[in-house]
Design an enzyme around this catalytic site. Structure first.
Site, PDB file in Angstrom:
ATOM      1  CG  ASP A 192      -1.811   1.149   1.323  1.00  0.00           C
ATOM      2  OD1 ASP A 192      -2.476   1.472   0.311  1.00  0.00           O
ATOM      3  OD2 ASP A 192      -1.611   2.031   2.153  1.00  0.00           O
ATOM      4  CD  GLU A 276      -2.825   2.065  -3.803  1.00  0.00           C
ATOM      5  OE1 GLU A 276      -3.965   2.620  -4.062  1.00  0.00           O
ATOM      6  OE2 GLU A 276      -1.989   2.362  -2.903  1.00  0.00           O
ATOM      7  CG  ASP A 356      -1.710   3.106   6.045  1.00  0.00           C
ATOM      8  OD1 ASP A 356      -2.611   3.474   5.410  1.00  0.00           O
ATOM      9  OD2 ASP A 356      -0.931   3.740   6.540  1.00  0.00           O
TER      10      ASP A 356
END
Ligand code: ZN
Length: 383
Positions: A192, A276, A356
């Site tokens: 992340d 991501e 996170d």
């Protein structure tokens, strides 16, 4: 696969003058080409084909008194400047028609002598070479001294000569390298990319940018403030501009080194790395854009991607269609609301999550699911 190998160049004063001329000519050809295309478009004419454009802004232009000096530099340098323009247009059209994924592409802009980075490219048919004495021989420039920090793995297909904003020169060679598969690793990781930390991993590790990078960044901010107080046109202002430029290159060099170190480590230790897809989450278009840009994520992701390919690892960007922060990575329940300042939260199932690290776990799970389902569409975990 093709990789870039970069080396510092030390051109002698006459070579610098010749390089300045070549940068200037390449810029003029690029801008003339862009102007011709824009004018054709404004007049409602079809897109000028590449060959037609080359004839007009190089071959024909050289015969006019206004552009006769284009003959003083290598023709390949001029053709490559136009090739850049053609590529920019092709990418633009592909983006507009939807055949190219990712964020929208801006139309090409005019180049300026004030740009931070001046560059020209020589391809193999420009007959650049490396001399027996280890110098880089460039047509119409001369034999330029190179600091070889490592060897080239194969014969380069092209070299780009760059002058950065701090006045340093570099040669960037494109070379074909062999893959170097690593022994299989047991671990897989989801990453992340955050703003409070540079990255948070699915195993809970939090990675902050190193202190020295923060220190240079602080000095850069101070130098920029000092610059803003200097009078326009003064000698002190010129010095302050040079200082800011030098610090800028130090920040970007330090950041690149850091990204290299971290990406090498992650690829070495993990069989698969999932992140991501930043183009999807739209973060870069919000007010966070500056921090996103500063964190240099796209550079880091590009390193992960080519290192994975080179070392036989899996690297995949996961569409962030799921609420990665609000989704419980233990039970799949979705928390109702999650203000940005919530760092830790408890799910109805009893699991307590670091915001996170939980997001990183969800990215890992989504990456695995997509990989298992590689033959079809996206698999969404049951809510
Ligand atoms: Zn839960």
């Amino acid at each position: 696969m093709q990789l870039r190998y970069n080396f510092r160049l030390y051109p002698a004063p006459p070579q610098r003058a010749a390089l300045a001329r070549a940068f200037g000519c390449a810029r003029v050809v690029f801008n003339d080409g862009l102007r011709a295309r824009r004018e054709a478009r404004a007049a409602g004419l079809p897109h000028l084909p590449d060959g037609e454009l080359s004839k007009r802004v190089i071959t024909e232009a050289k015969k006019t008194p206004e552009r006769a000096w284009l003959g003083e530099v290598s023709a390949v340098v001029l053709q490559q400047a136009l090739a850049d323009l053609n590529t920019a247009y092709r990418n633009l059209f592909a983006s507009l028609s939807g055949t190219r994924k990712g964020p929208g592409i801006a139309p090409p802009r005019f180049r300026s002598r004030k740009d931070n980075r001046q560059a020209i490219r020589f391809t193999r048919n420009a007959r650049f070479s490396i001399t027996a004495g280890g110098k880089l021989r460039l047509p119409k420039i001369g034999d330029v001294r190179v600091r070889w920090s490592r060897g080239l793995p194969s014969e380069p297909s092209s070299v780009t000569v760059i002058k950065d904003s701090a006045g340093r020169y570099f040669a960037s060679f494109v070379v074909e390298t062999a893959d170097e598969p690593l022994p299989e690793a047991a671990a897989e990781v989801g990453i992340d990319l955050g703003l409070t930390h540079f990255a948070v991993l699915s195993d809970g590790r939090k990675i902050t940018s190193p202190k020295f990078l923060h220190r240079v960044e602080r000095r850069l901010r101070k130098a920029q403030q000092a610059l803003s107080r200097k009078q326009k046109g003064s000698a002190n202002r010129r010095k302050a501009v040079a200082r800011v430029a030098r610090l800028h290159t130090r920040v970007s060099d330090a950041r690149r080194d850091y990204h290299h170190k971290l990406s090498t480590e992650l690829i070495r230790d993990n069989q698969a790395v999932y992140v991501e897809d930043l183009a999807v989450n739209g973060l870069a278009r919000t007010r966070l854009a500056k921090s996103v840009h500063d964190a240099g994520w796209s550079q880091f992701l590009a390193m992960l991607e080519y290192k994975a390919e080179r070392h036989g690892r899996t690297f995949a960007k996961v569409d962030r269609w799921f609420p990665s922060s609000k989704l419980c990575s233990e039970c799949g329940a979705v928390a109702e609301s999650m203000p940005l300042n919530t760092r830790e939260w408890a799910c109805v199932c009893g699991a307590v999550h670091d915001r996170d690290a939980n997001a990183a776990k969800n990215i890992l799970a989504a990456g695995r699911a997509e990989r298992l389902n590689a033959c079809g569409g996206t698999v969404r975990p049951a809510a």
